[in-house]
Write a protein that holds these residues in place. Structure first.
Motif, PDB file in Angstrom:
ATOM      1  N   LYS A  45       2.403   7.367  13.348  1.00  0.00           N
ATOM      2  CA  LYS A  45       3.348   7.852  12.346  1.00  0.00           C
ATOM      3  C   LYS A  45       4.377   6.770  12.046  1.00  0.00           C
ATOM      4  N   GLY A  46       4.772   6.693  10.783  1.00  0.00           N
ATOM      5  CA  GLY A  46       5.795   5.732  10.384  1.00  0.00           C
ATOM      6  C   GLY A  46       5.303   4.303  10.386  1.00  0.00           C
ATOM      7  N   VAL A  47       4.143   4.064   9.801  1.00  0.00           N
ATOM      8  CA  VAL A  47       3.564   2.705   9.828  1.00  0.00           C
ATOM      9  C   VAL A  47       3.951   1.851   8.616  1.00  0.00           C
ATOM     10  N   LEU A  48       4.416   2.467   7.549  1.00  0.00           N
ATOM     11  CA  LEU A  48       4.711   1.698   6.332  1.00  0.00           C
ATOM     12  C   LEU A  48       6.036   0.954   6.429  1.00  0.00           C
ATOM     13  N   THR A  49       6.054  -0.268   5.894  1.00  0.00           N
ATOM     14  CA  THR A  49       7.304  -1.024   5.802  1.00  0.00           C
ATOM     15  C   THR A  49       8.128  -0.475   4.637  1.00  0.00           C
ATOM     16  N   ARG A  50       9.386  -0.859   4.556  1.00  0.00           N
ATOM     17  CA  ARG A  50      10.229  -0.429   3.426  1.00  0.00           C
ATOM     18  C   ARG A  50       9.629  -0.905   2.101  1.00  0.00           C
ATOM     19  N   ALA A  51       9.126  -2.130   2.095  1.00  0.00           N
ATOM     20  CA  ALA A  51       8.536  -2.686   0.868  1.00  0.00           C
ATOM     21  C   ALA A  51       7.312  -1.882   0.452  1.00  0.00           C
ATOM     22  N   GLU A  52       6.480  -1.482   1.432  1.00  0.00           N
ATOM     23  CA  GLU A  52       5.299  -0.677   1.109  1.00  0.00           C
ATOM     24  C   GLU A  52       5.703   0.696   0.583  1.00  0.00           C
ATOM     25  N   CYS A  53       6.759   1.272   1.141  1.00  0.00           N
ATOM     26  CA  CYS A  53       7.252   2.564   0.637  1.00  0.00           C
ATOM     27  C   CYS A  53       7.715   2.427  -0.814  1.00  0.00           C
ATOM     28  N   GLN A  54       8.398   1.321  -1.124  1.00  0.00           N
ATOM     29  CA  GLN A  54       8.837   1.077  -2.503  1.00  0.00           C
ATOM     30  C   GLN A  54       7.640   0.952  -3.436  1.00  0.00           C
ATOM     31  N   LEU A  55       6.630   0.230  -2.991  1.00  0.00           N
ATOM     32  CA  LEU A  55       5.422   0.039  -3.795  1.00  0.00           C
ATOM     33  C   LEU A  55       4.696   1.362  -4.008  1.00  0.00           C
ATOM     34  N   ALA A  56       4.633   2.195  -2.966  1.00  0.00           N
ATOM     35  CA  ALA A  56       3.959   3.495  -3.058  1.00  0.00           C
ATOM     36  C   ALA A  56       4.675   4.434  -4.019  1.00  0.00           C
ATOM     37  N   GLU A  57       5.983   4.222  -4.202  1.00  0.00           N
ATOM     38  CA  GLU A  57       6.772   5.092  -5.078  1.00  0.00           C
ATOM     39  C   GLU A  57       7.039   4.473  -6.448  1.00  0.00           C
ATOM     40  N   SER A  58       6.450   3.302  -6.711  1.00  0.00           N
ATOM     41  CA  SER A  58       6.703   2.622  -7.980  1.00  0.00           C
ATOM     42  C   SER A  58       6.099   3.389  -9.148  1.00  0.00           C
ATOM     43  N   ARG A  59       6.398   2.925 -10.346  1.00  0.00           N
ATOM     44  CA  ARG A  59       5.920   3.607 -11.552  1.00  0.00           C
ATOM     45  C   ARG A  59       4.396   3.677 -11.625  1.00  0.00           C
ATOM     46  N   ASP A  60       3.774   2.594 -11.193  1.00  0.00           N
ATOM     47  CA  ASP A  60       2.307   2.552 -11.186  1.00  0.00           C
ATOM     48  C   ASP A  60       1.830   2.994  -9.804  1.00  0.00           C
ATOM     49  N   VAL A  61       2.090   4.248  -9.485  1.00  0.00           N
ATOM     50  CA  VAL A  61       1.859   4.798  -8.150  1.00  0.00           C
ATOM     51  C   VAL A  61       0.437   4.576  -7.648  1.00  0.00           C
ATOM     52  N   HIS A  62      -0.559   4.876  -8.463  1.00  0.00           N
ATOM     53  CA  HIS A  62      -1.945   4.797  -7.996  1.00  0.00           C
ATOM     54  C   HIS A  62      -2.352   3.380  -7.621  1.00  0.00           C
ATOM     55  N   ASN A  63      -1.981   2.402  -8.454  1.00  0.00           N
ATOM     56  CA  ASN A  63      -2.314   1.011  -8.125  1.00  0.00           C
ATOM     57  C   ASN A  63      -1.564   0.541  -6.889  1.00  0.00           C
ATOM     58  N   GLY A  64      -0.297   0.933  -6.763  1.00  0.00           N
ATOM     59  CA  GLY A  64       0.509   0.550  -5.600  1.00  0.00           C
ATOM     60  C   GLY A  64      -0.067   1.111  -4.319  1.00  0.00           C
ATOM     61  N   ARG A  65      -0.398   2.380  -4.326  1.00  0.00           N
ATOM     62  CA  ARG A  65      -0.964   3.016  -3.129  1.00  0.00           C
ATOM     63  C   ARG A  65      -2.319   2.425  -2.773  1.00  0.00           C
ATOM     64  N   ASP A  66      -3.144   2.170  -3.789  1.00  0.00           N
ATOM     65  CA  ASP A  66      -4.454   1.580  -3.551  1.00  0.00           C
ATOM     66  C   ASP A  66      -4.317   0.178  -2.951  1.00  0.00           C
ATOM     67  N   LEU A  67      -3.369  -0.595  -3.466  1.00  0.00           N
ATOM     68  CA  LEU A  67      -3.132  -1.944  -2.962  1.00  0.00           C
ATOM     69  C   LEU A  67      -2.719  -1.908  -1.484  1.00  0.00           C
ATOM     70  N   ILE A  68      -1.822  -0.995  -1.134  1.00  0.00           N
ATOM     71  CA  ILE A  68      -1.380  -0.860   0.263  1.00  0.00           C
ATOM     72  C   ILE A  68      -2.564  -0.510   1.154  1.00  0.00           C
ATOM     73  N   LYS A  69      -3.352   0.476   0.732  1.00  0.00           N
ATOM     74  CA  LYS A  69      -4.501   0.904   1.537  1.00  0.00           C
ATOM     75  C   LYS A  69      -5.511  -0.227   1.715  1.00  0.00           C
ATOM     76  N   ARG A  70      -5.814  -0.940   0.642  1.00  0.00           N
ATOM     77  CA  ARG A  70      -6.790  -2.028   0.720  1.00  0.00           C
ATOM     78  C   ARG A  70      -6.290  -3.151   1.633  1.00  0.00           C
ATOM     79  N   MET A  71      -5.008  -3.511   1.492  1.00  0.00           N
ATOM     80  CA  MET A  71      -4.438  -4.579   2.304  1.00  0.00           C
ATOM     81  C   MET A  71      -4.435  -4.189   3.786  1.00  0.00           C
ATOM     82  N   ARG A  72      -3.979  -2.994   4.088  1.00  0.00           N
ATOM     83  CA  ARG A  72      -3.927  -2.524   5.481  1.00  0.00           C
ATOM     84  C   ARG A  72      -5.337  -2.421   6.076  1.00  0.00           C
ATOM     85  N   HIS A  73      -6.294  -1.967   5.267  1.00  0.00           N
ATOM     86  CA  HIS A  73      -7.673  -1.867   5.747  1.00  0.00           C
ATOM     87  C   HIS A  73      -8.231  -3.261   6.056  1.00  0.00           C
TER      88      HIS A  73
END
Length: 124
Positions: A45-73
């Motif tokens: 629990k609580g694995v995302l950095t502040r920057a990743e949280c910002q990216l996940a909540e950005s206007r282009d939510v789907h691309n941001g979340r996908d980018l985080i998942k792909r990078m972490r994977h």
């Protein structure tokens, strides 16, 4: 010394937290491990950095979340030999496969290790 299943699970949680801190650069806020026959489930629990949280909540939510998942994977796949060794060292059983997913909404990651067999250490 014989360890209880709970002690073995705690040892795995601590080792995965160390891996996350040393390899990924930041550890989770909490980790819990469950061993079920030939499966090891690690919930972080609580694995995302502040920057990743910002990216996940950005206007282009789907691309941001996908980018985080792909990078972490990709990072986890690169560090997989270390994770496999951690599990094998603790349980004395080789890892057959690793599966993982990350929620960019809750910041929770699950790692599932499928083992070659049920660990002998649990039979003691």
């Amino acid at each position: 010394m014989n360890m209880t299943k709970g002690q073995i699970e705690a040892q795995i949680s601590d080792a995965v937290i160390r891996f996350e801190k040393e390899y990924m650069g930041r550890g989770p806020l909490e980790a819990k491990t469950y061993i079920v026959e030939d499966l090891v489930v690690v919930r972080l629990k609580g694995v995302l950095t502040r920057a990743e949280c910002q990216l996940a909540e950005s206007r282009d939510v789907h691309n941001g979340r996908d980018l985080i998942k792909r990078m972490r994977h990709a990072l986890l796949e690169k560090g997989r030999p270390m994770l496999d060794a951690i599990i094998n060292d603790i349980l004395g059983t080789p890892v057959k496969s690793l599966h993982t997913d990350l929620s960019t909404i809750t910041g929770e990651r699950v790692i599932i290790f499928s083992l070659e067999s049920v660990p002998e250490i649990l039979h003691n």
